[in-house]
Design an enzyme around this catalytic site. Sequence first.
Site, mmCIF file in Angstrom:
data_model
loop_
_atom_site.group_PDB
_atom_site.id
_atom_site.type_symbol
_atom_site.label_atom_id
_atom_site.label_comp_id
_atom_site.label_asym_id
_atom_site.label_seq_id
_atom_site.Cartn_x
_atom_site.Cartn_y
_atom_site.Cartn_z
ATOM 1 C CG ASP A 38 0.796 45.149 7.777
ATOM 2 O OD1 ASP A 38 -0.171 44.395 7.589
ATOM 3 O OD2 ASP A 38 1.583 45.030 8.740
ATOM 4 C CE LYS A 59 -3.347 49.481 13.227
ATOM 5 N NZ LYS A 59 -3.552 49.414 14.669
ATOM 6 C CG MET A 172 2.514 53.526 16.425
ATOM 7 S SD MET A 172 2.289 51.764 16.770
ATOM 8 C CE MET A 172 3.769 51.404 17.740
#
Length: 254
Positions: A38, A59, A172
Site C-alpha cells: 500500500d 491509493k 482519517m
Amino acid sequence: MHYREPKLTLIGAGPGDPDLLTIKGAKVLADADVVLYDALVNPIVLEHAQFAEKIFVGKRKGCYTYQQDQINELIVSRAHSHGHVVRLKGGDPFIFGRGAEEMEYAAKFGVEVAMVPGISSSSSVPALQNIPVTKRGASESFWVIAGTTKEHKLSRDVKLAAQSTATIVILMGMGKLGEIVSLFKREGKSDTTVAIIQNGSRKDERIGVGNISTIEDIVAKRQLSNPAIIIIGEVVEHREIINELKHSHREAIV
C-alpha cells in the site's frame, strides 16, 4: 520455479519508520514470492523481500491503482500461480484496514491464510511524541475511531466519544476536523488539549498542539494535512510536561 502451496500472509508494516517493522514481519517478507503493498508502506521495508515480485496496489489522494475487488482477485491468482503472497499494509492490517476481507476472500479459494500484526499508528505515533494514550489520573481508556465512514461522513462514535473522559484518537479525520471541533465544543470541551501529528514516525513528521478552540487555526497556520492522527485529551499535556522537565534539567546543569 518450484511449486508452492498457495498462501496469503497479511503483514502490518507499522506507522512509517521502517525500523518499526516487526522481526517476524521481516522474516515472512523474506519468504514471499509476491508482495502487494500500500501507499503508506515505507519503500525501505520492501528490501526484506529481495526476490519477490512487488506490486503497488495502494491509493494516493483518492486515486486507486486497483479497486478492492481487483486486489482480492490478484491475491488469489498470484497465490495459485506463484505461491506465497504477502499483503503488506501500513500500521496493523486489522485496524481500519481491509485485511480481514482479503483474508476471507482468499480462504474461499483454497488459499492458506496467516497474519503478522503490525505496530498501530493509533498508539505508537502519539507515543513517539511523548503522548501516552492512557495515564493514571488523566485517562482510564482510549477510543480509536475512523473519522470518516465509507459513506464519507463523520463517524457517529465521535459524538459518543466526546461525551466520555477517554482519550480520543481519530484516524482519517482531517477532512472532518471542523465537525469534530463543533462536537467537542457542544460538550463544553473547548479547552481540551489536542495534538495533530502528520507523517508520524517518519523523517518529515510534523505536529501541531493546541486545544479544541485553537486547533483549526494551528492546522491552517502549520498547513497540516493527511496522513495525520488527531489526539484529543488531557494526556496530550504530558508531552509539554516532559519538555519542561528536560528544559529545567538543562538549565540546572548550566
